[in-house]
Design a protein around this motif. Structure first.
Motif, PDB file in Angstrom:
ATOM      1  N   ARG A   1     -48.293   0.358  33.296  1.00 26.71           N
ATOM      2  CA  ARG A   1     -47.702   1.588  33.854  1.00 26.71           C
ATOM      3  C   ARG A   1     -48.844   2.536  34.261  1.00 26.71           C
ATOM      4  O   ARG A   1     -49.725   2.832  33.456  1.00 26.71           O
ATOM      5  N   PRO A   2     -48.874   2.998  35.520  1.00 24.79           N
ATOM      6  CA  PRO A   2     -50.005   3.814  35.994  1.00 24.79           C
ATOM      7  C   PRO A   2     -50.320   5.008  35.097  1.00 24.79           C
ATOM      8  O   PRO A   2     -51.491   5.352  34.912  1.00 24.79           O
ATOM      9  N   GLN A   3     -49.296   5.615  34.521  1.00 21.12           N
ATOM     10  CA  GLN A   3     -49.514   6.773  33.649  1.00 21.12           C
ATOM     11  C   GLN A   3     -49.866   6.361  32.223  1.00 21.12           C
ATOM     12  O   GLN A   3     -50.138   7.208  31.380  1.00 21.12           O
ATOM     13  N   GLY A   4     -49.844   5.069  31.968  1.00 22.25           N
ATOM     14  CA  GLY A   4     -50.174   4.572  30.639  1.00 22.25           C
ATOM     15  C   GLY A   4     -49.055   4.764  29.636  1.00 22.25           C
ATOM     16  O   GLY A   4     -47.903   5.021  29.990  1.00 22.25           O
ATOM     17  N   VAL A   5     -49.403   4.635  28.359  1.00 19.97           N
ATOM     18  CA  VAL A   5     -48.442   4.829  27.274  1.00 19.97           C
ATOM     19  C   VAL A   5     -48.299   6.321  27.031  1.00 19.97           C
ATOM     20  O   VAL A   5     -49.280   7.006  26.722  1.00 19.97           O
ATOM     21  N   GLY A   6     -47.070   6.835  27.157  1.00 20.20           N
ATOM     22  CA  GLY A   6     -46.864   8.262  26.999  1.00 20.20           C
ATOM     23  C   GLY A   6     -46.339   8.666  25.640  1.00 20.20           C
ATOM     24  O   GLY A   6     -46.609   9.769  25.161  1.00 20.20           O
ATOM     25  N   SER A   7     -45.594   7.776  25.005  1.00 14.10           N
ATOM     26  CA  SER A   7     -44.995   8.091  23.711  1.00 14.10           C
ATOM     27  C   SER A   7     -44.680   6.786  22.988  1.00 14.10           C
ATOM     28  O   SER A   7     -44.946   5.695  23.500  1.00 14.10           O
ATOM     29  N   THR A   8     -44.110   6.907  21.797  1.00 12.55           N
ATOM     30  CA  THR A   8     -43.732   5.721  21.018  1.00 12.55           C
ATOM     31  C   THR A   8     -42.408   5.976  20.318  1.00 12.55           C
ATOM     32  O   THR A   8     -41.916   7.104  20.266  1.00 12.55           O
ATOM     33  N   MET A   9     -41.873   4.888  19.751  1.00 14.60           N
ATOM     34  CA  MET A   9     -40.722   5.028  18.868  1.00 14.60           C
ATOM     35  C   MET A   9     -40.981   4.206  17.621  1.00 14.60           C
ATOM     36  O   MET A   9     -41.754   3.241  17.634  1.00 14.60           O
ATOM     37  N   LEU A  10     -40.355   4.588  16.525  1.00  9.81           N
ATOM     38  CA  LEU A  10     -40.502   3.877  15.270  1.00  9.81           C
ATOM     39  C   LEU A  10     -39.912   2.476  15.406  1.00  9.81           C
ATOM     40  O   LEU A  10     -38.766   2.314  15.813  1.00  9.81           O
ATOM     41  N   ALA A  11     -40.721   1.456  15.079  1.00 11.56           N
ATOM     42  CA  ALA A  11     -40.265   0.070  15.176  1.00 11.56           C
ATOM     43  C   ALA A  11     -41.102  -0.767  14.218  1.00 11.56           C
ATOM     44  O   ALA A  11     -42.308  -0.933  14.410  1.00 11.56           O
ATOM     45  N   HIS A  12     -40.467  -1.283  13.184  1.00  8.78           N
ATOM     46  CA  HIS A  12     -41.183  -1.989  12.124  1.00  8.78           C
ATOM     47  C   HIS A  12     -41.917  -3.221  12.665  1.00  8.78           C
ATOM     48  O   HIS A  12     -41.356  -4.023  13.413  1.00  8.78           O
TER      49      HIS A  12
END
Length: 208
Positions: A174-185
């Motif tokens: 993704r051109p903007q890169g990683v912007g956020s995350t979510m909790l995922a074990h």
């Protein structure tokens, strides 16, 4: 996880292939001319003998957090490797037959929101689209996933899970890169940094 061979960084040839030796500070160069004066304390590098190939020498450098370059000599005691990791590092190269000198710039991956148990997302935790990444299975480790990212110029970050698809690796393009995350074990999300760590940007003079 730290297996050699997954080189996370780039090497640059200094001088000519099999024709240039590394040189450091003036004081260090004087010691190199007289092996009797050189000691482990004064060296700007660590010496490894019986190293069979240049690639193994590169791997030794990649495993050393302080490495800024290597010198490799073919045929000397089975192959001689210098890992430059002290002082000011490599400052110049000089002509030398059967010797290669390379500078090293490591790649840095920054954990996003702590990294562990986080899945990568775009603008927010609900923003996920298959076009954001390229997924691969059977990737044995997080380090191997990082190494794949290094080889892909458009890769901005990685997501890895060791148990899905026998090791699932997502290369985030993704051109903007990683912007956020979510909790995922079990997931790990890391952002590829676009600059080398401090101390790895050095101006080199090539002597021919």
């Amino acid at each position: 996880e730290g297996a050699r061979g997954a080189i996370l960084g780039s090497f640059k040839q200094l001088g000519t292939v099999e024709g240039s030796a590394c040189q450091g500070s003036k004081e260090q160069n004087a010691d190199r001319e007289d092996e009797n004066k050189s000691s482990d304390e004064s060296r700007e590098y660590e010496v490894y003998d019986n190293i069979e190939s240049l690639e193994i020498c590169k791997a030794l450098c990649a495993d050393d957090r302080g490495c800024t370059g290597i010198e490799y000599t073919w045929g000397s005691e089975g192959g001689r490797c210098e890992v430059w990791n002290q002082g000011e590092g490599i400052r110049t190269v000089v002509p030398a037959s059967g010797v290669a000198c390379l500078s090293y710039t490591p790649e840095v991956f920054e954990p996003v929101d702590g990294g562990i148990h986080r899945a990568c997302r775009g603008v927010n935790l609900y923003d996920i689209d298959p076009s954001y990444f390229v997924a691969s299975g059977n990737i044995p480790s997080l380090r191997a996933c990082q190494s794949m990212c290094v080889q892909e110029p458009s890769c901005k970050g990685i997501e890895y899970h060791p148990d899905h698809d026998n090791g699932r690796c997502e290369l985030w393009t993704r051109p903007q890169g990683v912007g956020s995350t979510m909790l995922a074990h079990g997931y790990t999300c890391m952002r590829r940094m676009d600059h080398p760590p401090a101390g790895h940007e050095r101006r080199l003079t090539v002597l021919v």
